[in-house]
Design a protein around this motif. Sequence first.
Motif, PDB file in Angstrom:
ATOM      1  N   UNK A 109     -30.919  62.529 -12.655  1.00 11.77           N
ATOM      2  CA  UNK A 109     -30.946  62.387 -11.164  1.00 11.77           C
ATOM      3  C   UNK A 109     -29.545  62.868 -10.474  1.00 11.77           C
ATOM      4  N   UNK A 110     -29.949  63.670  -9.478  1.00 15.16           N
ATOM      5  CA  UNK A 110     -28.853  64.271  -8.459  1.00 15.16           C
ATOM      6  C   UNK A 110     -28.792  63.427  -7.273  1.00 15.16           C
ATOM      7  N   UNK A 111     -27.900  62.849  -6.760  1.00 13.29           N
ATOM      8  CA  UNK A 111     -27.867  62.030  -5.731  1.00 13.29           C
ATOM      9  C   UNK A 111     -26.183  62.300  -4.997  1.00 13.29           C
ATOM     10  N   UNK A 112     -26.247  61.599  -3.891  1.00 13.00           N
ATOM     11  CA  UNK A 112     -24.887  61.597  -3.103  1.00 13.00           C
ATOM     12  C   UNK A 112     -24.205  60.074  -3.014  1.00 13.00           C
ATOM     13  N   UNK A 113     -22.941  60.216  -2.584  1.00 17.02           N
ATOM     14  CA  UNK A 113     -22.086  58.829  -2.514  1.00 17.02           C
ATOM     15  C   UNK A 113     -22.707  57.995  -3.485  1.00 17.02           C
ATOM     16  N   UNK A 114     -22.908  56.533  -3.348  1.00 11.83           N
ATOM     17  CA  UNK A 114     -23.078  55.527  -4.374  1.00 11.83           C
ATOM     18  C   UNK A 114     -24.430  55.191  -4.237  1.00 11.83           C
ATOM     19  N   UNK A 115     -24.946  54.673  -3.113  1.00  8.35           N
ATOM     20  CA  UNK A 115     -26.148  54.089  -2.696  1.00  8.35           C
ATOM     21  C   UNK A 115     -26.257  54.320  -1.498  1.00  8.35           C
ATOM     22  N   UNK A 116     -26.771  55.600  -1.269  1.00 10.91           N
ATOM     23  CA  UNK A 116     -26.635  56.276   0.293  1.00 10.91           C
ATOM     24  C   UNK A 116     -27.356  55.369   1.270  1.00 10.91           C
ATOM     25  N   UNK A 117     -28.631  54.845   0.783  1.00 14.78           N
ATOM     26  CA  UNK A 117     -29.392  54.118   1.445  1.00 14.78           C
ATOM     27  C   UNK A 117     -28.996  52.967   2.149  1.00 14.78           C
ATOM     28  N   UNK A 118     -28.602  52.093   1.162  1.00 10.95           N
ATOM     29  CA  UNK A 118     -27.866  50.564   1.384  1.00 10.95           C
ATOM     30  C   UNK A 118     -26.549  50.391   1.964  1.00 10.95           C
ATOM     31  N   UNK A 119     -25.523  51.460   1.539  1.00  4.69           N
ATOM     32  CA  UNK A 119     -24.208  51.131   1.720  1.00  4.69           C
ATOM     33  C   UNK A 119     -23.813  51.193   3.240  1.00  4.69           C
ATOM     34  N   UNK A 120     -22.733  50.682   3.611  1.00  5.78           N
ATOM     35  CA  UNK A 120     -22.332  50.860   5.024  1.00  5.78           C
ATOM     36  C   UNK A 120     -21.582  51.887   5.165  1.00  5.78           C
ATOM     37  N   UNK A 121     -20.763  52.288   4.275  1.00  2.90           N
ATOM     38  CA  UNK A 121     -20.060  53.517   4.435  1.00  2.90           C
ATOM     39  C   UNK A 121     -20.291  54.446   3.390  1.00  2.90           C
ATOM     40  N   UNK A 122     -20.338  55.823   3.416  1.00  4.61           N
ATOM     41  CA  UNK A 122     -20.741  56.744   2.691  1.00  4.61           C
ATOM     42  C   UNK A 122     -19.279  57.336   1.935  1.00  4.61           C
ATOM     43  N   UNK A 123     -19.485  57.882   0.806  1.00  2.87           N
ATOM     44  CA  UNK A 123     -18.528  58.809   0.044  1.00  2.87           C
ATOM     45  C   UNK A 123     -18.768  59.884  -0.181  1.00  2.87           C
ATOM     46  N   UNK A 124     -17.349  60.472  -0.336  1.00  6.56           N
ATOM     47  CA  UNK A 124     -17.376  62.081  -0.261  1.00  6.56           C
ATOM     48  C   UNK A 124     -17.697  62.526  -1.482  1.00  6.56           C
ATOM     49  N   UNK A 125     -18.736  62.586  -2.037  1.00  3.71           N
ATOM     50  CA  UNK A 125     -19.172  62.634  -3.603  1.00  3.71           C
ATOM     51  C   UNK A 125     -20.373  62.929  -3.854  1.00  3.71           C
ATOM     52  N   UNK A 126     -20.708  64.138  -4.382  1.00  4.13           N
ATOM     53  CA  UNK A 126     -22.176  64.332  -5.236  1.00  4.13           C
ATOM     54  C   UNK A 126     -22.158  64.099  -6.631  1.00  4.13           C
ATOM     55  N   UNK A 127     -23.363  63.640  -7.288  1.00  5.79           N
ATOM     56  CA  UNK A 127     -23.120  63.382  -8.710  1.00  5.79           C
ATOM     57  C   UNK A 127     -24.671  63.823  -9.340  1.00  5.79           C
ATOM     58  N   UNK A 128     -24.575  64.433 -10.498  1.00  5.83           N
ATOM     59  CA  UNK A 128     -25.426  64.536 -11.301  1.00  5.83           C
ATOM     60  C   UNK A 128     -25.247  63.471 -12.423  1.00  5.83           C
ATOM     61  N   UNK A 129     -26.321  62.918 -12.796  1.00  4.90           N
ATOM     62  CA  UNK A 129     -26.248  61.829 -13.568  1.00  4.90           C
ATOM     63  C   UNK A 129     -27.467  61.890 -14.759  1.00  4.90           C
ATOM     64  N   UNK A 130     -27.441  61.425 -16.090  1.00  4.01           N
ATOM     65  CA  UNK A 130     -28.309  61.531 -17.075  1.00  4.01           C
ATOM     66  C   UNK A 130     -28.121  60.928 -18.157  1.00  4.01           C
ATOM     67  N   UNK A 131     -28.854  60.426 -19.119  1.00  2.00           N
ATOM     68  CA  UNK A 131     -28.488  59.586 -20.471  1.00  2.00           C
ATOM     69  C   UNK A 131     -28.558  60.929 -21.382  1.00  2.00           C
ATOM     70  N   UNK A 132     -27.801  60.655 -22.383  1.00  2.00           N
ATOM     71  CA  UNK A 132     -27.647  61.711 -23.470  1.00  2.00           C
ATOM     72  C   UNK A 132     -27.524  61.350 -24.917  1.00  2.00           C
ATOM     73  N   UNK A 133     -27.962  59.906 -25.074  1.00  3.84           N
ATOM     74  CA  UNK A 133     -28.068  59.631 -26.393  1.00  3.84           C
ATOM     75  C   UNK A 133     -29.286  58.649 -26.698  1.00  3.84           C
ATOM     76  N   UNK A 134     -30.069  58.833 -27.910  1.00  2.00           N
ATOM     77  CA  UNK A 134     -30.000  60.163 -28.589  1.00  2.00           C
ATOM     78  C   UNK A 134     -30.451  61.413 -27.942  1.00  2.00           C
ATOM     79  N   UNK A 135     -29.914  62.447 -28.191  1.00  2.00           N
ATOM     80  CA  UNK A 135     -30.026  63.785 -27.628  1.00  2.00           C
ATOM     81  C   UNK A 135     -31.518  63.976 -27.469  1.00  2.00           C
TER      82      UNK A 135
END
Length: 337
Positions: A109-135
């Motif tokens: 998943x690629x997303x921005x901030x922490x929880x863009x929809x529900x958070x009161x203030x957004x944070x200056x960050x974009x993130x790519x996140x995925x599991x990697x074990x077992x590879x």
Amino acid sequence: MEKLISNRSDLQSVPESYILPPGTRPGNVQVSIFESIPVIDFHQLGTDKAQLIKQITEAAKEFGFFQLINHGVPDNLLHNVMNVGKEFFELPSEDKASLYSEDARQSCRLYTSIDYVREHVHYWRDTLRHPCHPLEEHIDFWPQKPANYREVFGSYSVEVRKLSLCLLDLICEGLGLKSGFYEGELSQVQLMTTNYYPPCPDPSLTLGLPKHSDVNLITLLLQEQVHGLQVLKDKQWLAVEPVPNAFVVNIGHMLQIISNGKLSSAAHRVVTNNKVSRTTVTSFIHPSSTCHIEPAKALVMDFNPLYKAFIYKDFVSTYITDTQERVSPLERYKFQI
């Protein structure tokens, strides 16, 4: 995709939705540049293991953080994973669009901030996140661009997991637990995130990440030679000086609980800057969602645990909300003494 802060390079000022309330802005807080977290030489594993264990245990107790050098992960692999991570965020929007999601249940998943929809203030960050074990169960869902992403991040995830488990074994010894205590369900899950913090027009008004402690067991962060990470100690923010080819290691909430409070899951945050972007690659070791968590019986004297037993997924379900509301996620699991 239009929400990604990395896609908004034309910004001349910080949008109102990213501006923190006055009392929480980083521009209002003094940061110490004279003290930082310990730097530990992992080469001692082969020369003075007892001293290495002592240093790791003391750092984990006092700071909840330390930097690890001479750790055995090849320098060229560290450089490659950082370069590929940066290349991913430089890809055209159309090459990243299929990965963008606001559904936290999506595996890669690629997303921005922490929880863009529900958070009161957004944070200056974009993130790519995925599991990697077992590879082999996850790699086919990772990005196909850059072309070498899967090869580089696959090799890296294996190496950094091996190092994480070795550190957990050393922490076992430091606490007086049996070797292998953290094997199996306690360290079953590994998640990888690449965080991208673009230059910010006014770093005094916003944060890349707010004050928080990690929910998991242990975290290994690889960072560029760009300042950003700050650790809270004795009510003072310490700027973490980037050390070439070092891992920043920090203790998560689960290690604090299992150690019955002997180790510290220290609060930390990320500040931005107005000159250059900052990229980090972070590996998180988590228990399985159904893992039973409680203080290790060997560390509970006279039947006096500090924390209640729980199932890991139950803790995670309240962690984000508690953190956003500036409540310690540990409080609801503490025994009232």
